[in-house]
Every structure is written in structure tokens, then in C-alpha cells.
Design a protein around this motif. Sequence first.
Motif, short mmCIF file in Angstrom:
data_model
loop_
_atom_site.label_atom_id
_atom_site.label_comp_id
_atom_site.label_asym_id
_atom_site.label_seq_id
_atom_site.Cartn_x
_atom_site.Cartn_y
_atom_site.Cartn_z
N ALA A 139 0.40 24.24 -8.80
CA ALA A 139 -0.86 24.29 -10.21
C ALA A 139 -2.23 24.26 -9.16
N ARG A 140 -2.31 23.71 -8.06
CA ARG A 140 -3.46 23.60 -7.32
C ARG A 140 -3.55 25.03 -6.73
N ARG A 141 -2.81 25.66 -6.41
CA ARG A 141 -2.73 26.95 -5.82
C ARG A 141 -3.37 28.08 -6.83
N GLU A 142 -2.94 27.71 -8.01
CA GLU A 142 -3.38 28.44 -9.34
C GLU A 142 -4.70 28.44 -9.54
N LEU A 143 -5.11 27.06 -9.62
CA LEU A 143 -6.40 26.51 -9.81
C LEU A 143 -7.63 26.98 -8.96
N MET A 144 -7.04 27.12 -7.52
CA MET A 144 -8.01 27.70 -6.44
C MET A 144 -8.09 29.42 -6.87
N ARG A 145 -7.11 29.81 -7.29
CA ARG A 145 -7.13 31.54 -7.54
C ARG A 145 -8.31 31.64 -8.83
N LEU A 146 -8.20 30.62 -9.69
CA LEU A 146 -9.17 30.88 -10.75
C LEU A 146 -10.75 30.27 -10.62
N GLY A 147 -10.88 29.72 -9.19
CA GLY A 147 -12.12 29.72 -8.84
C GLY A 147 -12.48 28.33 -8.69
N VAL A 148 -11.51 27.42 -8.54
CA VAL A 148 -11.76 26.05 -8.64
C VAL A 148 -11.62 25.46 -7.14
N PRO A 149 -12.82 25.09 -6.32
CA PRO A 149 -12.66 24.75 -4.81
C PRO A 149 -11.61 23.84 -4.57
N GLU A 150 -10.74 23.84 -3.84
CA GLU A 150 -9.90 22.96 -3.09
C GLU A 150 -10.29 21.57 -2.88
N ALA A 151 -11.62 21.44 -2.55
CA ALA A 151 -12.01 19.95 -2.20
C ALA A 151 -12.32 19.18 -3.62
N ASP A 152 -12.31 20.04 -4.82
CA ASP A 152 -12.24 19.41 -6.10
C ASP A 152 -11.12 19.29 -6.87
N ILE A 153 -9.92 19.29 -5.97
CA ILE A 153 -8.63 19.33 -6.57
C ILE A 153 -7.89 18.04 -5.98
N LEU A 154 -7.66 17.07 -7.08
CA LEU A 154 -6.98 15.80 -6.60
C LEU A 154 -5.18 16.00 -7.12
N LEU A 155 -4.62 15.73 -6.06
CA LEU A 155 -2.98 15.87 -6.18
C LEU A 155 -2.56 14.52 -6.72
N GLU A 156 -1.56 14.52 -7.61
CA GLU A 156 -0.55 13.60 -7.89
C GLU A 156 0.71 14.09 -7.91
N PRO A 157 1.57 14.12 -6.73
CA PRO A 157 2.58 14.96 -6.69
C PRO A 157 3.90 14.35 -6.67
N ASP A 158 3.97 13.04 -7.16
CA ASP A 158 5.21 12.32 -7.25
C ASP A 158 5.72 12.05 -8.62
N SER A 159 4.98 12.16 -9.53
CA SER A 159 5.47 11.79 -11.13
C SER A 159 6.46 12.76 -11.64
N LEU A 160 7.41 12.25 -12.25
CA LEU A 160 8.70 12.85 -12.84
C LEU A 160 8.76 12.82 -14.38
N ASN A 161 7.77 12.03 -14.84
CA ASN A 161 7.59 12.11 -16.37
C ASN A 161 6.33 11.35 -16.77
N THR A 162 6.16 11.48 -18.29
CA THR A 162 4.64 11.06 -18.63
C THR A 162 4.23 9.77 -18.26
N ARG A 163 5.32 8.83 -18.41
CA ARG A 163 4.85 7.56 -17.94
C ARG A 163 4.18 7.55 -16.42
N GLN A 164 5.03 8.08 -15.43
CA GLN A 164 4.76 8.19 -14.27
C GLN A 164 3.44 9.02 -14.03
N ASN A 165 3.07 9.86 -14.81
CA ASN A 165 1.95 10.85 -14.88
C ASN A 165 0.71 9.75 -14.97
#
Length: 251
Positions: A139-165
Motif C-alpha cells: 500500500a505504501r508503494r501505491e500511495l507513493m505512486r498516487l503522489g503521497v510523499p514517502e516521508a508522510d507515510i507511516l507503516l504498521e506492518p505486523d497486524s493480522l486482524n482488525t483488533r491488532q490494527n
Amino acid sequence: MIYLLKFGASFVLPPGIFFVCFWLLSFYLWRRREVRAAVALFLVTGIFYLMSTQLVSSMLMGSLERSYEQPAAPAGDVIVMLGGGATADTPNMGELGNVCAAPASRLLAAAELYSRLHVPVLVSGGQVYEDSGPEAVIARRELMRLGVPEADILLEPDSLNTRQNAVFSGRIMKERGLARPVLVTSAFHMERSVLNFEKEGFQVTAYPTDYRTNRRQVFHYNKLMPSSAALDDSVIVLREKLRYLVTRYLE
């Protein structure tokens, strides 16, 4: 004529053919004087048939999607986009991995919100299965393609369900002093998502997207033909309601 052909074909292909077979079986049981079994089979098949029609699934889905309205002027200090599935090895403009249909709609909404609010976008979602894609990374890669700067994208790459989200995203927001999230997810998923973030102490601005049914419904007899897509929508509603109850009372 075209609509009649589609209607007839729906009872020749699954799941329609199964309903026809079970109704014929219930008629056979009735002829054999096995009345209780015949009635039970007829009614259960009827329930599954109704859940497989767009007429019923649209009513169920619509009631869930109207839990929150999309605000005309959302405000917050961070946009939180929840993942919802990704492929790992499908081609994507020279790279590998694509977000699935629902998170693609969420991603577009998050990019549009960024263009209006200019606040960080927090993307939440991990690699749920061994053969699925890392949702937040793709999703970060796609957001960057849509013009969102990488510096303004925060990643949470570990959640497996909505509770963990909610739990893992909440930690990141608290670490960065972010307290007013605009929550982006599918309309059918919003009610349960808001509840999870409230449990983490956040009052979110809900921004539902990825609507699966029209607000205004017009009857057509083809809405009575069974389809796996309609059954899937009905199951989604039942699953969301069940998980909402589990989240509220058991977690």
C-alpha cells in the motif's frame, strides 16, 4: 429476453443448482410421508436461497454500511488506512504484489484525504498468510505512486486482524503524539473498526469507503436470482455482526 436467460442460468449454475436439488429432495421426502424432514429441508434451503439473492443481501449490507456517514469535511492529525488483503507475486508495473479490491478503494480514499488534509497516512496491515502479500508495504508503494510523499507515510506492518490494527496503530500514534485519527476502511467494516479503536482510547473520525451496494434500491426480478456474490455479501454482514459482539463483550 436477456434478463430471462440470466435468471434461468442462475438455477443451472452453483449455487442455484444446489437449491433446486434440495427442493426436489424435500418434495421427494414429502411424497414418502417424511413430512418433518421435508419441511425442515425446504425451509433451510429457502433461507440459504434468500441470503443468496441480491434483494436480501443488499438490504443486509445496506443496513451495515449506513452505520457511519462519510463526513463532508473530515478533520484530524493522521489518516489511518486499514489493509484488507494483498497478493504477493502478481505483476504490478515491473514489481510484485497488489492490494485486493477492498483495500484498493481504501487506498484511493486515503490518497484523496491526504491531498485535502496534508497529514501523515498510517497504513496498517501485515502479511496474514504465507502466500499473501505484505499489505502495508504494498500500500505504501501505491500511495507513493498516487503522489503521497514517502516521508508522510507511516507503516504498521505486523497486524493480522482488525483488533491488532487498532492496537499496533494506536502504539505508533501515541509514540508520535497523534490523537485525532481519520479512520479509512470499507463501509461494512467501519462499525467494528471504530469499536476497536475506541477500546484503545481513540475517538476517530470515520471515513467509510468501498461501498458494496446502492443506497437507493430498485426492485427487479433478477434480484431474486441466486448468486455466490450475493451470498458472500450476506455472510460478510453476519460475520461482521458476530465479530462486533465478540469484540464488545469478550475481548
